[in-house]
Motif scaffolding. Sequence first.
Motif, PDB file in Angstrom:
ATOM      1  N   MET A 208       0.854  -1.174  -0.153  1.00  0.00           N
ATOM      2  CA  MET A 208      -0.018  -0.113  -0.133  1.00  0.00           C
ATOM      3  C   MET A 208       0.913   1.387   0.028  1.00  0.00           C
ATOM      4  O   MET A 208       2.046   1.192   0.275  1.00  0.00           O
ATOM      5  N   GLY A 209       0.356   2.328  -0.414  1.00  0.00           N
ATOM      6  CA  GLY A 209       1.130   3.593  -0.348  1.00  0.00           C
ATOM      7  C   GLY A 209       0.774   4.389   0.897  1.00  0.00           C
ATOM      8  O   GLY A 209      -0.054   3.908   1.661  1.00  0.00           O
ATOM      9  N   GLU A 210       1.627   5.405   1.295  1.00  0.00           N
ATOM     10  CA  GLU A 210       1.483   6.237   2.427  1.00  0.00           C
ATOM     11  C   GLU A 210       0.771   7.458   2.177  1.00  0.00           C
ATOM     12  O   GLU A 210       1.329   8.037   0.836  1.00  0.00           O
ATOM     13  N   PRO A 211       0.157   8.022   3.144  1.00  0.00           N
ATOM     14  CA  PRO A 211      -0.393   9.462   2.882  1.00  0.00           C
ATOM     15  C   PRO A 211       0.672  10.367   2.380  1.00  0.00           C
ATOM     16  O   PRO A 211       0.509  11.088   1.552  1.00  0.00           O
ATOM     17  N   ASP A 212       1.725  10.444   3.036  1.00  0.00           N
ATOM     18  CA  ASP A 212       3.052  11.321   2.502  1.00  0.00           C
ATOM     19  C   ASP A 212       3.396  11.107   1.160  1.00  0.00           C
ATOM     20  O   ASP A 212       3.948  12.208   0.667  1.00  0.00           O
ATOM     21  N   GLU A 213       3.397  10.070   0.488  1.00  0.00           N
ATOM     22  CA  GLU A 213       3.813   9.625  -0.790  1.00  0.00           C
ATOM     23  C   GLU A 213       2.738  10.532  -1.543  1.00  0.00           C
ATOM     24  O   GLU A 213       3.136  10.985  -2.759  1.00  0.00           O
ATOM     25  N   VAL A 214       1.478  10.557  -1.390  1.00  0.00           N
ATOM     26  CA  VAL A 214       0.593  11.347  -2.022  1.00  0.00           C
ATOM     27  C   VAL A 214       0.521  12.786  -1.975  1.00  0.00           C
ATOM     28  O   VAL A 214       0.551  13.698  -2.653  1.00  0.00           O
ATOM     29  N   ALA A 215       1.049  13.245  -0.563  1.00  0.00           N
ATOM     30  CA  ALA A 215       1.179  14.616  -0.352  1.00  0.00           C
ATOM     31  C   ALA A 215       2.320  15.242  -1.089  1.00  0.00           C
ATOM     32  O   ALA A 215       2.284  16.499  -1.651  1.00  0.00           O
ATOM     33  N   LYS A 216       3.322  14.635  -1.341  1.00  0.00           N
ATOM     34  CA  LYS A 216       4.559  15.002  -2.353  1.00  0.00           C
ATOM     35  C   LYS A 216       4.064  15.322  -3.525  1.00  0.00           C
ATOM     36  O   LYS A 216       4.594  16.092  -4.131  1.00  0.00           O
ATOM     37  N   ALA A 217       3.006  14.347  -4.280  1.00  0.00           N
ATOM     38  CA  ALA A 217       2.601  14.518  -5.707  1.00  0.00           C
ATOM     39  C   ALA A 217       1.775  15.736  -5.466  1.00  0.00           C
ATOM     40  O   ALA A 217       1.718  16.645  -6.623  1.00  0.00           O
ATOM     41  N   ALA A 218       0.971  15.848  -4.361  1.00  0.00           N
ATOM     42  CA  ALA A 218      -0.007  17.243  -4.220  1.00  0.00           C
ATOM     43  C   ALA A 218       0.991  18.500  -4.587  1.00  0.00           C
ATOM     44  O   ALA A 218       0.460  19.502  -4.854  1.00  0.00           O
ATOM     45  N   LEU A 219       2.031  18.544  -3.723  1.00  0.00           N
ATOM     46  CA  LEU A 219       2.850  19.601  -3.635  1.00  0.00           C
ATOM     47  C   LEU A 219       3.308  20.148  -4.894  1.00  0.00           C
ATOM     48  O   LEU A 219       3.571  21.087  -5.293  1.00  0.00           O
ATOM     49  N   PHE A 220       4.020  19.059  -5.717  1.00  0.00           N
ATOM     50  CA  PHE A 220       4.272  19.119  -7.080  1.00  0.00           C
ATOM     51  C   PHE A 220       3.426  20.031  -7.807  1.00  0.00           C
ATOM     52  O   PHE A 220       3.528  20.950  -8.582  1.00  0.00           O
ATOM     53  N   LEU A 221       1.940  19.355  -7.837  1.00  0.00           N
ATOM     54  CA  LEU A 221       0.976  19.989  -8.473  1.00  0.00           C
ATOM     55  C   LEU A 221       0.256  21.379  -7.919  1.00  0.00           C
ATOM     56  O   LEU A 221       0.021  22.179  -8.881  1.00  0.00           O
ATOM     57  N   ALA A 222       0.783  21.608  -6.714  1.00  0.00           N
ATOM     58  CA  ALA A 222       0.342  22.900  -6.116  1.00  0.00           C
ATOM     59  C   ALA A 222       1.494  23.937  -6.406  1.00  0.00           C
ATOM     60  O   ALA A 222       0.761  25.212  -6.432  1.00  0.00           O
ATOM     61  N   SER A 223       2.569  23.590  -6.513  1.00  0.00           N
ATOM     62  CA  SER A 223       3.701  24.405  -6.501  1.00  0.00           C
ATOM     63  C   SER A 223       4.017  24.934  -8.118  1.00  0.00           C
ATOM     64  O   SER A 223       3.731  24.328  -9.119  1.00  0.00           O
ATOM     65  N   ASP A 224       5.000  25.820  -8.209  1.00  0.00           N
ATOM     66  CA  ASP A 224       5.571  26.213  -9.701  1.00  0.00           C
ATOM     67  C   ASP A 224       6.205  25.303 -10.232  1.00  0.00           C
ATOM     68  O   ASP A 224       6.591  25.360 -11.335  1.00  0.00           O
ATOM     69  N   ASP A 225       6.822  24.305  -9.458  1.00  0.00           N
ATOM     70  CA  ASP A 225       7.384  23.198 -10.161  1.00  0.00           C
ATOM     71  C   ASP A 225       6.418  22.352 -11.282  1.00  0.00           C
ATOM     72  O   ASP A 225       7.041  21.816 -12.225  1.00  0.00           O
ATOM     73  N   SER A 226       5.193  22.555 -11.377  1.00  0.00           N
ATOM     74  CA  SER A 226       4.325  21.934 -12.475  1.00  0.00           C
ATOM     75  C   SER A 226       3.766  23.340 -13.211  1.00  0.00           C
ATOM     76  O   SER A 226       2.679  23.119 -13.470  1.00  0.00           O
ATOM     77  N   SER A 227       4.378  24.098 -13.508  1.00  0.00           N
ATOM     78  CA  SER A 227       3.892  25.331 -14.080  1.00  0.00           C
ATOM     79  C   SER A 227       3.540  25.013 -15.501  1.00  0.00           C
ATOM     80  O   SER A 227       2.495  25.717 -15.933  1.00  0.00           O
ATOM     81  N   PHE A 228       3.771  24.145 -15.926  1.00  0.00           N
ATOM     82  CA  PHE A 228       3.439  23.680 -17.259  1.00  0.00           C
ATOM     83  C   PHE A 228       2.507  22.585 -17.446  1.00  0.00           C
ATOM     84  O   PHE A 228       2.644  21.827 -18.669  1.00  0.00           O
ATOM     85  N   VAL A 229       1.962  22.113 -16.297  1.00  0.00           N
ATOM     86  CA  VAL A 229       1.303  20.649 -16.273  1.00  0.00           C
ATOM     87  C   VAL A 229      -0.215  21.237 -15.892  1.00  0.00           C
ATOM     88  O   VAL A 229      -0.288  21.785 -14.793  1.00  0.00           O
ATOM     89  N   THR A 230      -1.173  20.968 -16.861  1.00  0.00           N
ATOM     90  CA  THR A 230      -2.495  21.008 -16.306  1.00  0.00           C
ATOM     91  C   THR A 230      -3.222  20.166 -17.287  1.00  0.00           C
ATOM     92  O   THR A 230      -2.737  19.646 -18.397  1.00  0.00           O
TER      93      THR A 230
END
Length: 243
Positions: A208-230
């Motif tokens: 199974m995955g851990e909540p923290d592993e999903v949170a890190k992906a959410a941070l990517f989508l929330a931040s400018d790291d994903s500025s060309f991702v939509t």
Amino acid sequence: MGDKLQGKVAVITGGTAGIGLATAKLFVAEGAHVFIMGRHRKQLDDAVTEIGHNTSGVQGDVTDLTDLDRLYEAVEAHGPIDIVFANAGVAEMAPLEAVSEEHFDRIFNANVKGALFTIQKALPLMNPGGSIILTGSVASTKGTPAFAVYGASKAAIRNFVRGWTVELADRRIRANVLSPGPITTSMVAGQPQDAIEKITSTIPMGRMGEPDEVAKAALFLASDDSSFVTGIELFVDGGRAQI
């Protein structure tokens, strides 16, 4: 402590446990002020205490539009919104012949209606260049016995994001789906043990995955790291929906 979300304001529904709570903690650690919404007062207060600072709790249910209005009244006093993570949802299993109207309404009201109006009511307060994240699920692409109503609700979420990507492009607001596989949360723990074991056996990574592993992906989508991702669906699933 990082600074990927320094000075940003984030709203997370379903923020009192599991993926929502893990994400709220990470967003605060990265410099955001986070508003979390949950249905139960004690769980909400405990979550705010656990996060420790730069967080505000608003009690409410995403299926109640007056509760959403109260949420955004509280947020508006703090400033414009940069990130909305529509994470609140419910999961229940029911084989096709046993699906009731109540089962259907409970799942679609929380997962589809709730997500829609969480985002719609945030829009007047959102900064240009903001980020919308919806919690999807591998269940939207995999056929799992007795899980079809839940899977269908998450498939609807996927299409919301496709439409909003186009509708919100002129405001430079990005919209993406974050789709976990089976994660060790209380929601999953509430499912029958044999069902959990059967699902886990289909995960290539074998766990199974851990909540923290999903949170890190959410941070990517929330931040400018994903500025060309939509418009994408980002799976955090150990490979379950990929094979």
